[in-house]
Design a protein around this motif. Structure first.
Motif, PDB file in Angstrom:
ATOM      1  N   GLN A  93       0.831  -1.211   0.000  1.00 58.11           N
ATOM      2  CA  GLN A  93       0.000   0.000   0.000  1.00 58.11           C
ATOM      3  C   GLN A  93       0.862   1.257   0.000  1.00 58.11           C
ATOM      4  O   GLN A  93       0.416   2.325  -0.389  1.00 58.11           O
ATOM      5  CB  GLN A  93      -0.931   0.006   1.228  1.00 58.11           C
ATOM      6  CG  GLN A  93      -2.025  -1.050   1.115  1.00 58.11           C
ATOM      7  CD  GLN A  93      -2.810  -1.224   2.407  1.00 58.11           C
ATOM      8  OE1 GLN A  93      -2.576  -0.526   3.391  1.00 58.11           O
ATOM      9  NE2 GLN A  93      -3.725  -2.164   2.399  1.00 58.11           N
ATOM     10  N   ARG A  94       2.112   1.132   0.468  1.00 64.33           N
ATOM     11  CA  ARG A  94       2.998   2.299   0.537  1.00 64.33           C
ATOM     12  C   ARG A  94       4.045   2.296  -0.568  1.00 64.33           C
ATOM     13  O   ARG A  94       4.533   3.336  -0.998  1.00 64.33           O
ATOM     14  CB  ARG A  94       3.747   2.327   1.874  1.00 64.33           C
ATOM     15  CG  ARG A  94       2.900   2.504   3.106  1.00 64.33           C
ATOM     16  CD  ARG A  94       3.824   2.662   4.312  1.00 64.33           C
ATOM     17  NE  ARG A  94       5.220   2.355   3.976  1.00 64.33           N
ATOM     18  CZ  ARG A  94       5.791   1.179   4.129  1.00 64.33           C
ATOM     19  NH1 ARG A  94       5.121   0.178   4.622  1.00 64.33           N
ATOM     20  NH2 ARG A  94       7.046   0.998   3.779  1.00 64.33           N
ATOM     21  N   ALA A  95       4.470   1.119  -0.963  1.00 63.74           N
ATOM     22  CA  ALA A  95       5.561   0.998  -1.935  1.00 63.74           C
ATOM     23  C   ALA A  95       5.197  -0.076  -2.949  1.00 63.74           C
ATOM     24  O   ALA A  95       4.320  -0.903  -2.697  1.00 63.74           O
ATOM     25  CB  ALA A  95       6.852   0.620  -1.205  1.00 63.74           C
ATOM     26  N   SER A  96       5.878  -0.061  -4.105  1.00 65.00           N
ATOM     27  CA  SER A  96       5.689  -1.154  -5.055  1.00 65.00           C
ATOM     28  C   SER A  96       6.587  -2.298  -4.616  1.00 65.00           C
ATOM     29  O   SER A  96       7.757  -2.084  -4.336  1.00 65.00           O
ATOM     30  CB  SER A  96       6.093  -0.714  -6.460  1.00 65.00           C
ATOM     31  OG  SER A  96       5.352   0.431  -6.811  1.00 65.00           O
ATOM     32  N   VAL A  97       6.036  -3.500  -4.549  1.00 65.62           N
ATOM     33  CA  VAL A  97       6.821  -4.647  -4.089  1.00 65.62           C
ATOM     34  C   VAL A  97       6.969  -5.643  -5.244  1.00 65.62           C
ATOM     35  O   VAL A  97       5.979  -6.081  -5.836  1.00 65.62           O
ATOM     36  CB  VAL A  97       6.163  -5.328  -2.869  1.00 65.62           C
ATOM     37  CG1 VAL A  97       7.030  -6.497  -2.381  1.00 65.62           C
ATOM     38  CG2 VAL A  97       5.944  -4.323  -1.733  1.00 65.62           C
ATOM     39  N   SER A 117       0.122  -9.187  -3.158  1.00 62.74           N
ATOM     40  CA  SER A 117       0.301  -7.887  -3.831  1.00 62.74           C
ATOM     41  C   SER A 117       1.736  -7.654  -4.293  1.00 62.74           C
ATOM     42  O   SER A 117       2.248  -6.534  -4.208  1.00 62.74           O
ATOM     43  CB  SER A 117      -0.141  -6.730  -2.932  1.00 62.74           C
ATOM     44  OG  SER A 117      -1.453  -6.895  -2.513  1.00 62.74           O
ATOM     45  N   MET A 118       2.387  -8.729  -4.746  1.00 63.18           N
ATOM     46  CA  MET A 118       3.747  -8.577  -5.290  1.00 63.18           C
ATOM     47  C   MET A 118       3.683  -8.754  -6.800  1.00 63.18           C
ATOM     48  O   MET A 118       2.882  -9.539  -7.308  1.00 63.18           O
ATOM     49  CB  MET A 118       4.688  -9.657  -4.751  1.00 63.18           C
ATOM     50  CG  MET A 118       4.852  -9.668  -3.254  1.00 63.18           C
ATOM     51  SD  MET A 118       6.235 -10.742  -2.759  1.00 63.18           S
ATOM     52  CE  MET A 118       5.600 -12.384  -3.135  1.00 63.18           C
ATOM     53  N   ARG A 119       4.573  -8.036  -7.486  1.00 65.23           N
ATOM     54  CA  ARG A 119       4.685  -8.242  -8.931  1.00 65.23           C
ATOM     55  C   ARG A 119       5.870  -9.162  -9.207  1.00 65.23           C
ATOM     56  O   ARG A 119       6.966  -8.918  -8.693  1.00 65.23           O
ATOM     57  CB  ARG A 119       4.865  -6.919  -9.644  1.00 65.23           C
ATOM     58  CG  ARG A 119       3.541  -6.172  -9.722  1.00 65.23           C
ATOM     59  CD  ARG A 119       3.714  -4.784 -10.247  1.00 65.23           C
ATOM     60  NE  ARG A 119       3.349  -3.823  -9.216  1.00 65.23           N
ATOM     61  CZ  ARG A 119       3.295  -2.519  -9.408  1.00 65.23           C
ATOM     62  NH1 ARG A 119       3.613  -2.012 -10.585  1.00 65.23           N
ATOM     63  NH2 ARG A 119       2.932  -1.716  -8.438  1.00 65.23           N
ATOM     64  N   LEU A 120       5.622 -10.211  -9.991  1.00 68.91           N
ATOM     65  CA  LEU A 120       6.687 -11.180 -10.286  1.00 68.91           C
ATOM     66  C   LEU A 120       7.629 -10.616 -11.342  1.00 68.91           C
ATOM     67  O   LEU A 120       7.195 -10.001 -12.311  1.00 68.91           O
ATOM     68  CB  LEU A 120       6.081 -12.473 -10.831  1.00 68.91           C
ATOM     69  CG  LEU A 120       5.516 -13.492  -9.843  1.00 68.91           C
ATOM     70  CD1 LEU A 120       4.950 -14.675 -10.616  1.00 68.91           C
ATOM     71  CD2 LEU A 120       6.573 -13.962  -8.862  1.00 68.91           C
ATOM     72  N   LEU A 121       8.915 -10.845 -11.143  1.00 71.12           N
ATOM     73  CA  LEU A 121       9.928 -10.420 -12.111  1.00 71.12           C
ATOM     74  C   LEU A 121      10.596 -11.635 -12.727  1.00 71.12           C
ATOM     75  O   LEU A 121      10.822 -12.634 -12.045  1.00 71.12           O
ATOM     76  CB  LEU A 121      11.015  -9.603 -11.401  1.00 71.12           C
ATOM     77  CG  LEU A 121      10.651  -8.246 -10.826  1.00 71.12           C
ATOM     78  CD1 LEU A 121      11.831  -7.712 -10.028  1.00 71.12           C
ATOM     79  CD2 LEU A 121      10.267  -7.283 -11.945  1.00 71.12           C
TER      80      LEU A 121
END
Ligand SMILES: [Mn+2]
Length: 272
Positions: A93-97, A117-121
């Motif tokens: 909610q505060r940072a992109s993870v 709420s994580m984006r996979l790389l």
């Protein structure tokens, strides 16, 4: 050794202009039994000052499938898995993870990433930030001298192996993971040679990606290596985390627009 396909049609993340600082962490090896390291990570995730947090693999000591999030067999594990999920969602909610898979949590997939709420790389991938290109990787693929591990890696990253493994019961999978960890501990105790990243391959990856700096974890050997002068290329290695070590290893690599890369102890990396 050919370059990984993911590098040739390389995934590049372009940082939004408003990002001032991004953090890199890896090799936390979180597990229910290590409460101190988990608590330190919770403190970090709830108060990091960075605009984005990049977790470059081995966040978890083991990950046997995304179903652990709702079906962990013991109450202790359920509390742990759900706790991690809550911490990650709040941080997002505060940072992109962002999350890149390591050699311990390579089975973490879209379902868990979304739930947390994580984006996979992809591994590797590029980050364009502060007028420079940064190459990010977990690092295990670059340890080419470890041939038995590379053969194992090729097997377990294959879709057939993963399908077969994920078809087994959660308890069975956890048994396999325990066995693999015991074998890896036994190798460490026997003092088998430690494998490091192949510098030539790291340089080839950098030049192919047109990046200046490689940031990776996996080896648990935090250092900064100059790889070449003309053009200037280097690699920065992240520390693993262990709150029980003396002194504790709880370190964040922070990249800021005004100050470049810095290693920060946990307390210096969070708002107090
Ligand atoms: Mn690793």
């Amino acid at each position: 050794m050919p370059l990984p396909a993911s590098l040739t049609d390389s995934e590049t993340l372009v940082a939004p202009d408003h990002w001032r600082c991004v953090d890199f962490i890896s090799d936390l090896h979180l597990q229910a039994a290590h409460a101190d390291t988990y608590a330190a990570w919770v403190r970090y995730m709830s108060a990091s000052e960075a605009d984005a947090i990049f977790i470059l693999g081995d966040l978890f000591e083991a990950w046997v499938g995304d179903d652990v999030l709702d079906a962990a067999p013991t109450a202790q594990e359920r509390v742990f898995e759900q706790g991690c999920q809550v911490v990650l969602k709040r941080a997002a909610q505060r940072a992109s993870v962002y999350f890149m898979r390591g050699n311990r949590d390579f089975l973490l997939d879209q379902k868990a990433a979304q739930a947390c709420s994580m984006r996979l790389l992809d591994d590797p991938c590029c980050l364009d930030f502060d007028k420079q290109r940064w190459l990010l990787s977990h690092g295990d693929e670059l340890c080419t001298a470890d041939r038995p591990y590379q053969a194992f890696r090729a097997m377990v990253r294959g879709s057939q192996w993963q399908q077969d493994f994920l078809a087994r019961s959660l308890q069975e999978r956890q048994g396999v993971a325990r066995e693999m960890r015991a074998q890896s501990e036994a190798r460490k105790t026997r003092g088998e040679i430690f494998f490091d990243v192949d510098s030539d391959l790291a340089l080839r990856w950098l030049s192919q990606a047109q990046a200046q700096t490689l940031i990776h974890g996996h080896t648990h050997q935090p250092a900064q290596h100059a790889l070449s002068q003309q053009p200037l290329r280097s690699r920065w290695v992240l520390s693993d985390w262990d709150a029980s070590a003396q002194p504790p290893r709880l370190e964040v690599l922070r990249l800021c627009k005004d100050t470049g890369l810095r290693r920060l102890a946990l307390d210096a990396a969070i708002k107090t």
